[in-house]
Design an enzyme around this catalytic site. Sequence first.
Site, PDB file in Angstrom:
ATOM      1  N   ASP A  92       0.871  -1.162   0.000  1.00  0.00           N
ATOM      2  CA  ASP A  92       0.000   0.000   0.000  1.00  0.00           C
ATOM      3  C   ASP A  92       0.922   1.230   0.000  1.00  0.00           C
ATOM      4  O   ASP A  92       2.099   1.117   0.334  1.00  0.00           O
ATOM      5  CB  ASP A  92      -0.882  -0.046   1.262  1.00  0.00           C
ATOM      6  CG  ASP A  92      -1.685   1.204   1.439  1.00  0.00           C
ATOM      7  OD1 ASP A  92      -2.331   1.630   0.473  1.00  0.00           O
ATOM      8  OD2 ASP A  92      -1.659   1.785   2.552  1.00  0.00           O
ATOM      9  N   ASP A 131      -0.051   5.098   0.870  1.00  0.00           N
ATOM     10  CA  ASP A 131      -0.260   6.060   1.967  1.00  0.00           C
ATOM     11  C   ASP A 131      -0.230   5.336   3.326  1.00  0.00           C
ATOM     12  O   ASP A 131      -1.099   4.513   3.591  1.00  0.00           O
ATOM     13  CB  ASP A 131      -1.629   6.745   1.831  1.00  0.00           C
ATOM     14  CG  ASP A 131      -1.757   7.545   0.529  1.00  0.00           C
ATOM     15  OD1 ASP A 131      -0.776   8.192   0.137  1.00  0.00           O
ATOM     16  OD2 ASP A 131      -2.853   7.509  -0.068  1.00  0.00           O
TER      17      ASP A 131
HETATM   18  C1  BG6 Z   1      -5.788   5.827   0.329  1.00  0.00           C
HETATM   19  C2  BG6 Z   1      -5.842   6.552   1.642  1.00  0.00           C
HETATM   20  O1  BG6 Z   1      -4.490   5.396   0.067  1.00  0.00           O
HETATM   21  O2  BG6 Z   1      -6.231   6.685  -0.744  1.00  0.00           O
HETATM   22  C3  BG6 Z   1      -7.228   7.121   1.878  1.00  0.00           C
HETATM   23  O3  BG6 Z   1      -5.518   5.655   2.691  1.00  0.00           O
HETATM   24  C4  BG6 Z   1      -7.628   7.995   0.689  1.00  0.00           C
HETATM   25  O4  BG6 Z   1      -7.252   7.847   3.068  1.00  0.00           O
HETATM   26  C5  BG6 Z   1      -7.554   7.172  -0.590  1.00  0.00           C
HETATM   27  O5  BG6 Z   1      -8.934   8.498   0.871  1.00  0.00           O
HETATM   28  C6  BG6 Z   1      -7.954   7.947  -1.845  1.00  0.00           C
HETATM   29  O6  BG6 Z   1      -7.016   8.942  -2.105  1.00  0.00           O
HETATM   30  P1  BG6 Z   1      -7.128  10.061  -3.235  1.00  0.00           P
HETATM   31  O7  BG6 Z   1      -5.713  10.547  -3.376  1.00  0.00           O
HETATM   32  O8  BG6 Z   1      -7.616   9.372  -4.495  1.00  0.00           O
HETATM   33  O9  BG6 Z   1      -8.065  11.081  -2.756  1.00  0.00           O
HETATM   34 MG    MG Z   2      -2.743   3.131   3.560  1.00  0.00          MG
END
Ligand code: BG6
Ligand code: MG
Length: 216
Positions: free
Chosen positions: A10, A12
């Site tokens: 993963d 984030d």
């Molecule tokens: C995930 C995060 O990796 O991405 C979430 O853990 C986030 O918190 C999701 O909402 C979507 O991200 P983005 O960048 O498409 O808004």
């Molecule tokens: Mg994550």
Amino acid sequence: MSKFRGFIFDLDGVITDTAEYHYLGWKKLADEENMEFDREFNEKFRGVSRMECLDLLLEANDRKVTPEERKELAERKNNYYQEYLKNISKDNLLDGIEEILNNLKDKGYKLAIASASKNTSIVVGKLDIKDMFDTISDGHSVKKSKPAPDLFLYTAENLNLKPEECVVFEDAAAGVDAAIAANMIAVGIGPKKRVGHAHYQFDSVKEIKLGKIIKK
Ligand code: BG6
Ligand code: MG
């Protein structure tokens, strides 16, 4: 060689600390809109798609919006998030992650990123890590997001591996659920109350013991 052939990360909260910037983006939006939002509620957002996060926020605050307003709110949060992304660099890699990636690569394992984020390519570019991975899947890759297994199954297919040959590193409960549903080995990064249901759990990336996972 162990029975595993691929490691899926993963993004984030596992490779980088951007989970905090997602929180700050939502917090700014919530404050502007006079909606309640705190770190505890933000835990529900880990691994969850942007639109699903927004819906959770709106529902918790009893806010009804039109489809246009919904779109505008999501865009506004994303703009705030992208502002924070402007300042990130290799320094934002989580402690220990480069060693893990290099170690696995040296051992000949395939590596992938599988993130729910539609900002994955921006973040990966800023961190300058694209070349380390055999494939990268993101928020555009599949329709059904985590906890559905789809993103991890799609990633395994791109790696040319069977699900049972893959190990997933995740900081989100929804991500651990997705990995388990995909019939992969789940490694949870973070507190037990969040990812204790994974096959292995480590409090932080720095504490990961690869030897425990890759048994002969
Ligand atoms: C995930 C995060 O990796 O991405 C979430 O853990 C986030 O918190 C999701 O909402 C979507 O991200 P983005 O960048 O498409 O808004
Ligand atoms: Mg994550």
